[in-house]
Every structure is written in C-alpha cells, then in structure tokens.
Design a protein around this motif. Structure first.
Motif, short mmCIF file in Angstrom:
data_model
loop_
_atom_site.label_atom_id
_atom_site.label_comp_id
_atom_site.label_asym_id
_atom_site.label_seq_id
_atom_site.Cartn_x
_atom_site.Cartn_y
_atom_site.Cartn_z
N LEU A 170 9.66 1.62 -7.86
CA LEU A 170 9.88 2.74 -8.16
C LEU A 170 8.84 3.53 -8.99
O LEU A 170 8.72 4.55 -8.36
N ALA A 171 7.55 2.33 -9.62
CA ALA A 171 6.52 3.17 -9.71
C ALA A 171 5.84 4.28 -9.21
O ALA A 171 4.65 5.11 -9.55
N GLN A 172 5.94 3.61 -7.61
CA GLN A 172 4.65 4.18 -7.17
C GLN A 172 5.46 4.80 -5.83
O GLN A 172 4.67 5.66 -4.76
N ALA A 173 6.67 4.53 -5.56
CA ALA A 173 7.16 5.29 -4.32
C ALA A 173 8.11 6.30 -4.38
O ALA A 173 8.11 6.63 -5.65
N LYS A 174 8.88 7.35 -3.39
CA LYS A 174 9.21 8.94 -4.32
C LYS A 174 10.84 8.26 -3.80
O LYS A 174 11.54 8.84 -4.61
N LYS A 175 11.01 7.39 -3.55
CA LYS A 175 12.53 7.33 -3.18
C LYS A 175 12.96 5.76 -3.03
O LYS A 175 11.32 4.57 -1.65
N VAL A 176 13.45 4.55 -3.32
CA VAL A 176 13.87 3.20 -3.43
C VAL A 176 15.65 3.12 -2.97
O VAL A 176 16.06 3.40 -3.63
N VAL A 177 15.77 2.86 -1.66
CA VAL A 177 17.40 2.37 -1.07
C VAL A 177 17.23 1.09 -1.49
O VAL A 177 16.41 0.47 -0.25
N ALA A 178 17.95 0.59 -2.35
CA ALA A 178 18.03 -0.75 -2.35
C ALA A 178 19.12 -1.20 -2.38
O ALA A 178 20.08 -1.44 -2.14
N ASN A 230 0.36 -0.69 -0.18
CA ASN A 230 -0.18 -0.20 -0.15
C ASN A 230 0.96 1.34 0.07
O ASN A 230 1.00 2.42 0.69
N LEU A 231 1.31 1.09 -1.11
CA LEU A 231 2.97 2.18 -1.21
C LEU A 231 2.28 3.66 -1.68
O LEU A 231 0.85 4.07 -2.10
N ASN A 232 2.52 4.98 -0.28
CA ASN A 232 1.93 5.92 -0.92
C ASN A 232 2.96 6.69 -1.85
O ASN A 232 4.48 6.89 -1.51
#
Length: 307
Positions: free
Chosen positions: A69-77, A47-49
């Motif tokens: 990435l299509a749904q979140a502001k930032k991804v830390v992988a 349920n990403l914002n």
C-alpha cells in the motif's frame, strides 16, 4: 520515541503471536510472514510504480499488504478467511491507505480477477500449481508476479533441462513466462512455522504469449514426462499412447473429410515422425522448450494431435 529493548521486542512479539494465533487455520495453509525485512524484500522485487494496481493473494493479517500500500496506487487483496479479512481491514482503518485497499472475500480459484499490473502472493501451498496457471491465463497480461512457494515447488518452476527437478510443470510454465528464483525464505520467518522451507520466484509473462494450444502442448508433455529418462520412442510405443493417438488421428480425418489409408499403422507413422526430426533416441529430461515445440509442430503437421 523511546527505543525498545530486545526484551520488550520479544515480549511484544509473543503477545502478537498469542493475539493472532487463534485466527490461523492450518487447513487453509495459513502461515503468516512475520519478518518485516523479508516482507519488504519481497515487495522490493516487484519494482512497484505509484500508478500500479497490485493483486495480493492471501494477505492474512496484512504484513505484506501495508508495505505494498505504501508504494502502489491500489491493492486488491483476495482473502478466503473472513476473520483474517476483518483483521486486515481493521489494520488500515483510519489511515491514508484505507481508500487504496479493496478486499475481495472468497476462494481465489473461484474469484473473477480484476485488472492488475503486479501480483504478490504468500501462496497457500495446496493451490500453488492452480494459482500459477490461473495467473498465466489472465487477460490482459500483467507485468510480473512475485510468488512465495514451498521451496521444492519453486525449484520445479525454474528447473532447466538436465536438472533433477525438471518436469512437466517446468516446461508448461516456461512456455508462457520467464521464471527466476529471487529469494530463499526460512521456515522461522512465518507464524506458525511451516514444516518446509520456502522460496520466492519472479514470474514475467511472455508478451505476446506464444500461439500454442496449452491443452495440446500439455498432452504431449504428459506422454513424454511419465518416464522422462526413457527415450521418446519408448514412451510413444506404449499401447495406451498409440491407441489414443490413433483415435485422435481418425477423429481429425473424419472432421476434415480425409480418408484414412487402408494400410494405416499408427506405430509406424509415429516412429517415422520421430525419426524425421532425429528425436527417437533422445530423452525428455534433456530436451528444452524449442525441442518440445518442434516435436508438437511436426506431429500436428502430420495431423496427429494430443487432445
């Protein structure tokens, strides 16, 4: 765009597997999720914002990452394998998502984690338990984690009193989080396929966390779950357990300038505590979280500790 035939799709899939095959390191527990519908299902469960920072553990070649990435502001992988990290970076280069992805190269268990709202992980099986507890110890608290595990491990996380798989792990995790099983994932959804089936769980930390010393709580559970179908009195009567508790009691008394009674007997004291709360003849396999907390509190009030 022309529609691909089933034959072309199979051919492309085979080429994809050959291209990435040499990258996979089974020693690192690398099994890349290849089914896009399953990947999307996992991301949907978070349920990403659009304002969320998402931590992804073990992104591999990025099949989950691109959907996050299509749904979140930032991804830390966080990726341990530099070859896979390079493949992931190459995959997003030149796309609008490039600026949203931050790759941390290194061992997750040795990495200092940044702030994040949500965690999503196709977890290498050998770090399943350490990963869960590292997440639960992280501050500030995150909103939820969607975690893929070997199915039996996942079922231990969600097990309830009386279940065959109910164990010390179940109680320790459920003390600090609400855990739900959300999805089964068959082995054929991975490349290369693992030897076991997988499951996805949703873990939601309790906020605020209960004011319980985790080491002390686990110390109690270690005693009770060594033989979870024995009575609590039987577990506490073991010589090694009594010796440990007597040493802890005397250490506590010394540290707090308290006299140890001349006729002090740890066995009598311990069994008396269990009798006082009607817990002598019950079994750990059937007790719930409130029961374990009641036992810990009663022992602590008698100045008996488990660390």
């Amino acid at each position: 765009m022309p529609k691909l035939t089933a034959k072309q799709t199979k051919k492309d899939s085979g080429a994809d597997m050959r291209a990435f095959g040499p990258l996979f390191n089974k020693d690192l527990g690398q099994h890349i999720l290849k089914n896009p519908l399953v990947a999307q299902g996992i991301v949907d469960k978070a349920n990403l914002n659009s304002s969320d920072v998402c931590l992804e553990v073990g992104p591999g070649t990025g099949n989950l990452t691109v959907k996050i990435l299509a749904q979140a502001k930032k991804v830390v992988a966080v990726e341990m394998d530099p070859r896979l990290a390079a493949e992931l970076q190459k995959r997003v280069n030149g796309t609008p998502e490039q600026r949203k992805l931050h790759i941390m190269l290194g061992d997750f268990m040795k990495t200092e984690l940044p702030y994040f709202d949500v965690c999503i992980s196709n977890t290498p099986y050998q770090i399943s338990s350490p990963l869960v507890f590292k997440l639960l110890e992280h501050r500030p608290l995150f909103r939820c984690a969607i975690l893929m595990f070997q199915r039996e491990f996942a079922l231990r996380l969600v097990a309830k009193p009386g279940d065959e798989l109910y164990c010390r792990l179940s109680v320790n995790v459920q003390l600090y989080a609400k855990v739900d099983h959300v999805m089964k994932v068959g082995k054929n959804n991975f490349r290369p396929p693992p030897q076991v089936e997988s499951s996805v769980v949703r873990l939601e930390p309790k906020n605020p966390p209960p004011p319980v010393d985790p080491k002390e709580f686990d110390g109690l559970l270690r005693i009770l779950f060594v033989r979870k179908h024995k009575t609590l009195a039987a577990n506490f009567k073991q010589t090694t357990v009594l010796n440990m508790l007597e040493q802890n009691y005397k250490t506590y008394c010394s540290a707090h300038d308290m006299m140890v009674e001349a006729d002090f007997d740890i066995k009598t004291m311990v069994l008396g505590i269990l009798d006082s709360i009607d817990m002598s003849l019950v079994r750990a396999a059937k007790l719930d979280l409130d029961d374990f907390l009641k036992i810990l509190l009663t022992f602590n009030r008698a100045n008996i500790h488990f660390t």
